[in-house]
Motif scaffolding. Sequence first.
Motif, mmCIF file in Angstrom:
data_model
loop_
_atom_site.group_PDB
_atom_site.id
_atom_site.type_symbol
_atom_site.label_atom_id
_atom_site.label_comp_id
_atom_site.label_asym_id
_atom_site.label_seq_id
_atom_site.Cartn_x
_atom_site.Cartn_y
_atom_site.Cartn_z
ATOM 1 N N THR A 98 0.827 -1.206 0.000
ATOM 2 C CA THR A 98 0.000 0.000 0.000
ATOM 3 C C THR A 98 0.863 1.258 0.000
ATOM 4 N N ALA A 99 1.911 1.271 0.811
ATOM 5 C CA ALA A 99 2.789 2.445 0.892
ATOM 6 C C ALA A 99 3.466 2.724 -0.448
ATOM 7 N N LEU A 100 3.975 1.688 -1.091
ATOM 8 C CA LEU A 100 4.644 1.873 -2.381
ATOM 9 C C LEU A 100 3.662 2.337 -3.452
ATOM 10 N N LEU A 101 2.478 1.748 -3.458
ATOM 11 C CA LEU A 101 1.485 2.108 -4.467
ATOM 12 C C LEU A 101 0.987 3.538 -4.274
ATOM 13 N N SER A 102 0.766 3.941 -3.028
ATOM 14 C CA SER A 102 0.242 5.280 -2.768
ATOM 15 C C SER A 102 1.293 6.370 -2.979
ATOM 16 N N ASN A 107 -3.923 8.006 -2.960
ATOM 17 C CA ASN A 107 -4.117 7.095 -1.828
ATOM 18 C C ASN A 107 -5.582 6.882 -1.482
ATOM 19 N N THR A 108 -6.447 7.831 -1.822
ATOM 20 C CA THR A 108 -7.879 7.642 -1.612
ATOM 21 C C THR A 108 -8.394 6.486 -2.458
ATOM 22 N N ALA A 109 -7.925 6.408 -3.720
ATOM 23 C CA ALA A 109 -8.337 5.313 -4.598
ATOM 24 C C ALA A 109 -7.804 3.978 -4.091
ATOM 25 N N ASN A 134 -5.003 2.206 6.087
ATOM 26 C CA ASN A 134 -5.177 3.640 5.875
ATOM 27 C C ASN A 134 -3.906 4.410 6.217
ATOM 28 N N TYR A 135 -3.310 4.098 7.367
ATOM 29 C CA TYR A 135 -2.094 4.801 7.790
ATOM 30 C C TYR A 135 -0.917 4.494 6.861
ATOM 31 N N ALA A 136 -0.843 3.263 6.356
ATOM 32 C CA ALA A 136 0.230 2.906 5.416
ATOM 33 C C ALA A 136 0.118 3.739 4.140
ATOM 34 N N ALA A 137 -1.131 3.994 3.687
ATOM 35 C CA ALA A 137 -1.329 4.818 2.498
ATOM 36 C C ALA A 137 -0.881 6.259 2.740
ATOM 37 N N ILE A 138 -1.161 6.780 3.936
ATOM 38 C CA ILE A 138 -0.730 8.145 4.272
ATOM 39 C C ILE A 138 0.793 8.212 4.343
#
Length: 574
Positions: A98-102, A107-109, A134-138
């Motif tokens: 998630t972190a790499l992708l966002s 990150n909302t998507a 959620n936090y990983a995306a942020i």
Amino acid sequence: MSEIWLLAIILLALVGGLLAGLATPAAMFFFASLLCYILGLVDLNVALGSFTNNGLITLVLLVLAATALEKTSLLGKLSQVIGKGSLFSTLAKLGISTALLSSFTNNTAVVASLIGVVRRNQAHAPSKLLLPLNYAAILGGTLTLIGTSTNLIVNSFVENAGLEPLGFFEFSQVGALVVISGLVVLTIMANFLPDRREESEDEALPYLLEAHVAKTSTLVGKSVIDNRLRALKKLYLVELERSGIRICPVPPQMVLQADDVLRFSGAVESVELLHQFDGLEWFGKQHAKGQNLVEAVLAPSSSLVGTTLKDSRFREVFDAAVMAIRRGHIPLKGGLGDVVLQPGDVLLLTPGDRFSKSPNLTSDFAAVSGLDLSVRLDEKRGNWVLVGFALTILASIFDVLPLAKGLVLLLLSYVAIGAITLSELKRRFPLELVVIVGSALGLANLMVTTGLADVMAQTLLSVFNGYGVFAAFVGIYLITLIVTELITNNAAAALAFPVAYAVATSFGVDPRPFIMAVVFGASASFISPYGYQTNLMVFNAGNYKFSDFVRLGLPLSIVYSLVVIFSIPYFFPF
């Protein structure tokens, strides 16, 4: 009255309005900018010039390009990491992916596409995974320039101030430390999040449903208990309204009459139980034609916030009927059409044929589950969308092509191959974001030109007098972080940047570390479910309470802050 005092009053009113939720952030920023023009603080040409900023244009183009990226299989493949392994391994794989992708996509998507997958998994409780997701995306958004809108907004301020623009990977060293330390905290602390699988099975979620007793109903003339209205699984009769008088609690022996309004509290699947009662017209029944139900989460910036279903003409605008409303764990009372909507409210809808094409769908709702709003692209077009985006980013990194120009060409190619349509681009145009950023740029310029930023900087310096530049740097970071939790990340960046720049100038040091303090401070929304859009999305989807955000978000915020405070001066010396 001097220009400094006028601008200070306007900004105080702006912050107060944002805190009180008097209007959407876009409306508040727009009226603040408009007032500055009316009072003669800024010329019209200068005010409009803020909306043509290169960073703002790049941000808009990235949001539009994300429309095509969301249709690829990239986000779907990420769901494969949720397997039957241990909670630790699942969190590690999910967090890293998630972190790499966002860091490269919206990150909302990312969060929206994975909510359904996480909730359906049988291996681990969704409440153990959704908040860490959620936090990983942020955290991942801090890795690159395009990782989050806040980074691009700050870059707009940097360019406007005549400084060297931020590099694509300029954040990456600090961002990588933040991601690694943050994921360690998440994998450890997630074990302390409650497992709410049993609660969701045994406890009726407080959806508010409303039904009307028809004149021809077989329920008329019989008591509540005789009609078996107290024997419904996960559905409880909480209120009866007769001739405008609300009766709560409802006596078991009370005899029902025609035109009685019954209000129930229960789980979403309990809606089906209302079908068994002849002549019970539940809210939205006329709109139901056998289609799947849809859950929609109200966005913080939604035009529906502060209105009721009756006043908003919801059915006409969205071609959907609201069957029920849920607000976290708070039981709602009163008529369904009279409930004043708030950010994060979950609406249970029966959608019509035109629902998925509603122009306000993406701006009014943070997440919509049960309905695929965009059909997946075929492999050939999907591959080009991904390859084209990667080539555009690489061309920008190696100075072959400016990012804005590359994105324009990329969007034209997406339209040419049918990956997106012009009507989709029109619907997804981030008008509110443009208004916020354009207005914020103008206000930030005014803070500098009127001298207000210098006054605020001197006030801050007097507080940290004798403690040196490092203390002032920490102060800027903490102020930005606090404002982010109280209002929004983009508004926090807009208000903090001019002060940070003025403080750096007063000390006669490189402004880069202070700029980075604003960037990372504005991205640190971990404690409040209302500070960031994805926080709100998982708040309801994971059946969380405010205390859950504090339980996981507070230690994460502390570790995040320590890493940022000590790593930024190392990589960006004063």
